[in-house]
Design an enzyme around this catalytic site. Structure first.
Site, short mmCIF file in Angstrom:
data_model
loop_
_atom_site.label_atom_id
_atom_site.label_comp_id
_atom_site.label_asym_id
_atom_site.label_seq_id
_atom_site.Cartn_x
_atom_site.Cartn_y
_atom_site.Cartn_z
N HIS A 214 0.87 -1.27 -0.09
CA HIS A 214 -0.09 0.07 -0.06
C HIS A 214 0.88 1.34 0.04
O HIS A 214 0.28 2.11 -0.15
CB HIS A 214 -0.79 0.15 1.06
CG HIS A 214 -2.21 0.74 0.92
ND1 HIS A 214 -3.36 1.04 1.85
CD2 HIS A 214 -2.53 1.72 -0.08
CE1 HIS A 214 -4.13 1.81 1.43
NE2 HIS A 214 -3.68 2.33 0.24
N ASP B 142 -9.43 0.87 4.65
CA ASP B 142 -8.16 -0.14 5.21
C ASP B 142 -8.36 -0.47 6.58
O ASP B 142 -9.06 0.02 7.37
CB ASP B 142 -6.91 1.04 5.45
CG ASP B 142 -5.60 0.36 5.24
OD1 ASP B 142 -5.47 -0.93 5.89
OD2 ASP B 142 -4.61 0.82 4.78
N HIS C 172 -5.95 -0.98 8.48
CA HIS C 172 -4.97 -0.21 9.38
C HIS C 172 -5.15 1.24 9.19
O HIS C 172 -5.79 1.78 8.20
CB HIS C 172 -3.66 -0.60 8.93
CG HIS C 172 -3.40 -2.19 8.97
ND1 HIS C 172 -3.60 -2.96 8.16
CD2 HIS C 172 -3.11 -2.98 9.86
CE1 HIS C 172 -3.52 -4.24 8.32
NE2 HIS C 172 -3.01 -4.24 9.55
N ASP D 163 -2.14 3.13 8.59
CA ASP D 163 -0.99 3.56 7.92
C ASP D 163 -0.62 4.86 8.00
O ASP D 163 -0.16 5.69 7.01
CB ASP D 163 -1.42 3.30 6.43
CG ASP D 163 -1.57 1.78 5.95
OD1 ASP D 163 -1.14 1.00 6.87
OD2 ASP D 163 -1.85 1.29 4.86
N HIS E 146 4.86 0.32 4.22
CA HIS E 146 3.56 0.14 3.84
C HIS E 146 2.52 0.71 5.05
O HIS E 146 1.37 0.97 4.87
CB HIS E 146 3.05 -1.05 3.37
CG HIS E 146 2.91 -2.10 4.38
ND1 HIS E 146 2.22 -3.42 4.21
CD2 HIS E 146 3.36 -2.22 5.54
CE1 HIS E 146 2.20 -4.13 5.17
NE2 HIS E 146 3.21 -3.60 6.12
N ASP F 52 -7.16 -0.84 0.45
CA ASP F 52 -6.05 -2.01 0.85
C ASP F 52 -7.14 -3.12 1.05
O ASP F 52 -7.94 -3.13 1.60
CB ASP F 52 -5.65 -1.71 2.07
CG ASP F 52 -4.68 -2.55 2.68
OD1 ASP F 52 -4.91 -3.86 2.61
OD2 ASP F 52 -3.35 -2.03 3.26
N ASP G 285 -6.91 -5.63 2.62
CA ASP G 285 -7.00 -6.09 4.06
C ASP G 285 -8.46 -5.39 4.78
O ASP G 285 -8.74 -5.61 5.88
CB ASP G 285 -5.91 -6.18 4.98
CG ASP G 285 -5.34 -4.64 5.28
OD1 ASP G 285 -6.16 -3.67 5.13
OD2 ASP G 285 -4.09 -4.52 5.46
N GLU H 85 -1.99 -4.48 -1.95
CA GLU H 85 -1.82 -5.45 -0.56
C GLU H 85 -2.08 -7.18 -1.09
O GLU H 85 -2.32 -7.82 -0.22
CB GLU H 85 -2.34 -4.86 0.66
CG GLU H 85 -1.83 -3.89 1.27
CD GLU H 85 -0.38 -4.32 1.97
OE1 GLU H 85 -0.26 -5.09 2.45
OE2 GLU H 85 0.45 -3.10 1.81
N1 LIG Z 1 -0.60 -1.50 4.55
C1 LIG Z 1 -0.77 -2.13 5.57
N2 LIG Z 1 -1.03 -3.70 5.33
N3 LIG Z 1 -0.08 -1.75 6.71
C2 LIG Z 1 -0.16 -2.62 8.03
C3 LIG Z 1 0.69 -1.85 8.88
C4 LIG Z 1 0.74 -2.57 10.19
C5 LIG Z 1 1.42 -2.01 11.42
N4 LIG Z 1 0.55 -0.79 11.75
C6 LIG Z 1 2.81 -1.35 10.83
O1 LIG Z 1 3.01 -0.41 10.60
O2 LIG Z 1 3.79 -2.27 10.67
#
Ligand SMILES: NC(=[NH2+])NCCC[C@H](N)C(=O)O
Length: 288
Positions: free
Chosen positions: A89, A115, A117, A119, A132, A217, A219, A262
């Protein structure tokens, strides 16, 4: 007449923990080659970018996203709808920086970020070191020096024109960054009817923006329906609800494009997530 969608594949997994999420574009293109007849003659015109073989991870990403931004900038300048297939991402840094560069002012862009998350880390706060987990901070102009060096532009999204939905996994530092910036976050548990949520988001942004993008994303979707991602989190929005929502907003004249990121083939189950990606593309871009 076929409807041709300019499609940029960003074949990189450099920003994430896995080594296979750069294959999404090639795999999706292959799936279309095997079964090319799409709904309503939709046709994807592929352009795939690969990272350089040499240099540090950050230097390679900076170069890759610079090139990616040139594509989206050109498409926006020419009023063409586009599709971007990441990559992890962090590819969003290239995609949306380019979109802003193609507009008379960066404040004309509204971005909806779907998402699990946030990010929104920087190198100073990241728990994993994975880029990401940082593109939102960069796009909002809240990156640290090291992150800004990867980001290919000097224009940023205005926080009130950025909306994050589906979140269910985050660390305190990124939450604090978004709170300070006053970014609206819709947590997964707050969503009851996602079509309504997305329609409201598009309506709200369309009041002040001339162009609206969606960055997905995979996820964001519940792992039950999209297991093939790098960092799955239970409790996501179901695929049907996402498809219904995309169908409900897709004719909005201000939507400029969709980014899908992703995809991790290693954790996919019998091609489920790959098929879903294709359905998302067809749902969003086909005319009916
Ligand atoms: N684009 C994504 N899947 N991001 C997940 C990030 C997970 C976690 N917050 C990290 O910074 O490692």
């Amino acid at each position: 007449m076929a409807k041709i969608i300019q499609t940029l594949g960003i074949a990189s997994c450099l920003g994430g923990p896995m080594r296979t999420c750069g294959y999404a574009a090639e795999m999706l293109r292959e799936a279309y080659n095997l079964k090319p007849v799409l709904q309503n003659g939709l046709q994807l015109q592929w352009h795939i970018l690969y990272p350089k073989k040499e240099g540090s991870k950050e230097a390679r990403l900076a170069h890759l996203y610079q090139r990616a931004s040139e594509f989206t900038r050109f498409w926006v300048e020419n009023g063409r709808t586009f599709l971007v297939i990441g990559g992890d991402h962090s590819c969003a840094m290239g995609t949306w920086a380019g979109v802003m560069q193609g507009l008379p002012a960066s404040s004309e862009l509204g971005l909806i970020w779907l998402d699990a998350h946030m990010d929104a880390h920087t190198f100073a706060t990241t728990p994993s070191g994975n880029i990401h987990g940082m593109p939102v901070a960069a796009l909002l102009g809240k990156g640290d020096e090291r992150l800004n060096a990867v980001y290919p532009a000097d224009c940023f999204i205005h926080p009130e024109k950025f909306l994050l939905a589906g979140v269910r996994s985050y660390e305190p530092a990124e939450n604090a960054l978004l709170k300070t910036a006053n970014v609206k976050v819709i947590f997964a548990e707050q969503v009851t009817d996602f079509a309504k949520t997305l329609q409201a988001a598009v309506m709200q942004l369309s009041e002040t923006c001339s162009v609206i993008g969606i960055s997905l994303d995979l996820d964001f979707i519940d792992p039950e329906d999209a297991p093939g991602v790098e960092t799955p989190v239970v409790g996501g929005i179901r695929a049907d609800a996402l498809l219904a929502a995309l169908a409900a907003v897709k004719h909005h004249p201000k939507l400029c494009g969709l980014e899908i990121s992703e995809f991790n083939p290693e954790s996919d189950q019998q091609g489920k997530t790959l098929r879903l990606m294709r359905t998302i593309v067809e749902t969003f871009y086909a005319d009916t």
